[in-house]
Design a protein around this motif. Structure first.
Motif, PDB file in Angstrom:
ATOM      1  N   ARG A 157     -10.873  12.770  -4.201  1.00  0.00           N
ATOM      2  CA  ARG A 157     -11.976  13.006  -3.267  1.00  0.00           C
ATOM      3  C   ARG A 157     -13.265  12.521  -3.913  1.00  0.00           C
ATOM      4  NH1 ARG A 157     -12.490  19.158  -1.458  1.00  0.00           N
ATOM      5  NH2 ARG A 157     -11.350  18.558   0.417  1.00  0.00           N
ATOM      6  N   ALA A 290      -9.195   9.630  -0.915  1.00  0.00           N
ATOM      7  CA  ALA A 290      -8.674   9.969   0.412  1.00  0.00           C
ATOM      8  C   ALA A 290      -9.742  10.557   1.324  1.00  0.00           C
ATOM      9  CB  ALA A 290      -7.519  10.961   0.278  1.00  0.00           C
ATOM     10  N   GLU A 291     -10.791  11.129   0.734  1.00  0.00           N
ATOM     11  CA  GLU A 291     -11.799  11.812   1.540  1.00  0.00           C
ATOM     12  C   GLU A 291     -13.150  11.705   0.854  1.00  0.00           C
ATOM     13  OE1 GLU A 291     -11.559  15.875   3.977  1.00  0.00           O
ATOM     14  OE2 GLU A 291     -11.676  16.230   1.822  1.00  0.00           O
ATOM     15  N   ARG A 305     -23.780   7.506   8.850  1.00  0.00           N
ATOM     16  CA  ARG A 305     -22.395   8.004   8.757  1.00  0.00           C
ATOM     17  C   ARG A 305     -21.422   7.032   9.415  1.00  0.00           C
ATOM     18  NH1 ARG A 305     -22.070  14.493   8.720  1.00  0.00           N
ATOM     19  NH2 ARG A 305     -19.879  13.965   8.984  1.00  0.00           N
ATOM     20  N   THR A 306     -21.816   6.483  10.552  1.00  0.00           N
ATOM     21  CA  THR A 306     -20.948   5.527  11.250  1.00  0.00           C
ATOM     22  C   THR A 306     -20.721   4.279  10.408  1.00  0.00           C
ATOM     23  OG1 THR A 306     -21.666   6.308  13.420  1.00  0.00           O
ATOM     24  CG2 THR A 306     -20.733   4.090  13.310  1.00  0.00           C
ATOM     25  N   ALA A 309     -18.360   5.069   7.499  1.00  0.00           N
ATOM     26  CA  ALA A 309     -16.976   5.164   7.955  1.00  0.00           C
ATOM     27  C   ALA A 309     -16.395   3.780   8.215  1.00  0.00           C
ATOM     28  CB  ALA A 309     -16.907   6.025   9.214  1.00  0.00           C
ATOM     29  N   ASP A 314      -9.903   3.554   5.627  1.00  0.00           N
ATOM     30  CA  ASP A 314      -8.711   4.354   5.319  1.00  0.00           C
ATOM     31  C   ASP A 314      -9.061   5.669   4.638  1.00  0.00           C
ATOM     32  OD1 ASP A 314      -7.012   2.302   6.300  1.00  0.00           O
ATOM     33  OD2 ASP A 314      -7.296   1.208   4.414  1.00  0.00           O
ATOM     34  N   VAL A 315     -10.327   6.049   4.712  1.00  0.00           N
ATOM     35  CA  VAL A 315     -10.813   7.253   4.037  1.00  0.00           C
ATOM     36  C   VAL A 315     -11.395   8.193   5.090  1.00  0.00           C
ATOM     37  CG1 VAL A 315     -12.419   8.155   2.306  1.00  0.00           C
ATOM     38  CG2 VAL A 315     -11.350   5.914   1.968  1.00  0.00           C
ATOM     39  N   ARG A 316     -11.082   9.462   4.975  1.00  0.00           N
ATOM     40  CA  ARG A 316     -11.677  10.446   5.880  1.00  0.00           C
ATOM     41  C   ARG A 316     -13.101  10.737   5.422  1.00  0.00           C
ATOM     42  NH1 ARG A 316     -11.847  16.251   6.395  1.00  0.00           N
ATOM     43  NH2 ARG A 316     -11.865  16.819   8.613  1.00  0.00           N
ATOM     44  N   VAL A 317     -14.069  10.559   6.317  1.00  0.00           N
ATOM     45  CA  VAL A 317     -15.471  10.813   5.987  1.00  0.00           C
ATOM     46  C   VAL A 317     -15.938  12.042   6.757  1.00  0.00           C
ATOM     47  CG1 VAL A 317     -17.823   9.901   6.028  1.00  0.00           C
ATOM     48  CG2 VAL A 317     -15.899   8.357   5.576  1.00  0.00           C
ATOM     49  N   THR A 318     -16.360  13.055   6.019  1.00  0.00           N
ATOM     50  CA  THR A 318     -16.866  14.285   6.625  1.00  0.00           C
ATOM     51  C   THR A 318     -18.045  14.753   5.779  1.00  0.00           C
ATOM     52  OG1 THR A 318     -16.272  16.509   7.395  1.00  0.00           O
ATOM     53  CG2 THR A 318     -15.182  15.723   5.393  1.00  0.00           C
ATOM     54  N   GLU A 322     -17.968  21.302   6.171  1.00  0.00           N
ATOM     55  CA  GLU A 322     -16.590  21.620   6.561  1.00  0.00           C
ATOM     56  C   GLU A 322     -15.920  22.508   5.521  1.00  0.00           C
ATOM     57  OE1 GLU A 322     -12.451  19.193   7.465  1.00  0.00           O
ATOM     58  OE2 GLU A 322     -14.366  18.277   8.038  1.00  0.00           O
TER      59      GLU A 322
END
Length: 368
Positions: A157, A290-291, A305-306, A309, A314-318, A322
């Motif tokens: 991460r 992965a994130e 943010r857009t 991403a 291939d990576v989760r962006v948050t 959360e």
């Protein structure tokens, strides 16, 4: 142990105060308060960061103004949380960086911790960077050790803090012997804020709306990406000394001496620069990420943010919200944690991040 972290970053928008209760191995956030800088203080801090006349007198006045702003944020936080002064073990006051030159062996944070202790009646821990620099380190970023304690998990991460400067913490999966790493990826909000002030008379691009109306100018982006800093390997750190408005203006004038570019396109291109350099840095340094967890003011910019991403398909962006920590509370909480580490006489740096000669206890104590 309850400590309060105080953070005023390179965006120069004000002070965040975050109260944290550290009980055994659990961390509970108790509240956050913000005190904006008055325009005069913000202007002085910017002038001092860029270099100005009569610096010593102006540094003294600005340090006093900072202490008063910090104290105001603390008072607001105490009222909101109903904490008594005697409940708080210490304030972790980072100060305002006006010059960061680790390659020359020094770093300067404006602060007046003795006055802050006097105004609040609470012990103050300050001057976190200089011990790491004295030990041969970059003195920055300082938050990866906190990120590692708070956000490391069973898969790779990254935590990307987007303040004035963007810095990434790369967290290998638990059980992986690879050390945690972290470094400044380049400009975060700093260049965009400077452009919004120059072209639109606004302090920042609210919700990324201006950048969303523009288009990325590829020749300008390539001129930006030619900056040698982006090719340096970590550990590395940077600041306003490099990425100031003059840096942006020089590249604009070279490409567009008649100033015919649509200012919205410039905003879009500067936003793209932040997103692209951060994404590349993460993927090149920790390919299996992965994130990505976002924090700092940039986490609130939907356009940024857009774009991030898009460069991390291939990576989760948050964001850190959360996982229980509001994006605007992370840095304040980190300095509350660093104050706690000092009180426990435990190292607060990560040598693999800063390249210091070893773990060091960070900070100096100013009793109330």
């Amino acid at each position: 142990m309850i400590t309060i972290g105080l953070m005023s970053g390179t965006s120069l928008d004000g002070v965040d105060a975050v109260a944290v209760d550290f009980e055994a191995n659990r961390m509970q956030l108790l509240g956050r308060a913000h005190a904006p800088f008055v325009p005069e203080l913000r202007s002085e801090l910017l002038a001092l960061a860029l270099g100005c006349e009569n610096e010593i007198e102006r540094m003294g006045d600005a340090s006093r103004g900072l202490a008063e702003a910090y104290a105001l944020a603390v008072e607001r936080l105490l009222r909101q949380t109903h904490l008594a002064r005697e409940d708080v073990a210490a304030l972790g006051a980072h100060g305002q960086t006006i010059r960061h030159r680790p390659e020359r062996g020094f770093t300067v944070q404006l602060n007046y911790p003795a006055l802050l202790a006097e105004l609040t009646g609470i012990d103050v821990v300050a001057d976190f960077r200089s011990r790491d620099v004295a030990a041969g380190g970059e003195g920055a970023p300082l938050v990866p050790a906190f990120h590692a304690e708070r956000f490391r998990t069973n898969f790779p991460r990254a935590v990307l803090n987007i303040g004035g400067i963007a810095n990434a913490t790369l967290l290998p999966a638990l059980g992986d012997a690879t050390p945690v790493s972290g470094f400044d990826t380049g400009p975060g909000n700093m260049l965009l804020d400077a452009w919004m002030s120059e072209a639109f008379g606004r302090l920042f691009d609210e919700d990324g709306r201006t950048a969303a109306e523009g288009r990325v100018l590829e020749p300008l982006l390539e001129a930006f990406l030619d900056e040698p800093y982006f090719r340096l390997p970590p550990p590395k750190s940077t600041g306003r000394e490099r990425f100031d408005f003059a840096w942006l203006e020089a590249r604009l004038l070279k490409l567009d001496p008649r100033r015919t570019l649509d200012p919205r396109d410039v905003a879009a291109t500067v936003t793209e620069l932040t997103a692209l350099t951060a994404a590349r840095a993460i993927l090149e340094t920790q390919p299996g990420t992965a994130e990505v967890l976002l924090c700092g003011g940039g986490a609130l910019n939907p356009t940024l943010r857009t774009r991030l991403a898009a460069h991390l398909p291939d990576v989760r962006v948050t964001d850190t919200g959360e996982y229980g920590l509001d994006p605007m509370e992370v840095e304040g909480a980190a300095f509350a944690w660093l104050a706690r580490m000092f009180l426990l006489r435990l190292p607060g740096n990560l040598p693999a991040v800063t390249s210091a000669r070893g773990p060091r206890i960070l900070g100096c104590w100013y009793p109330a």
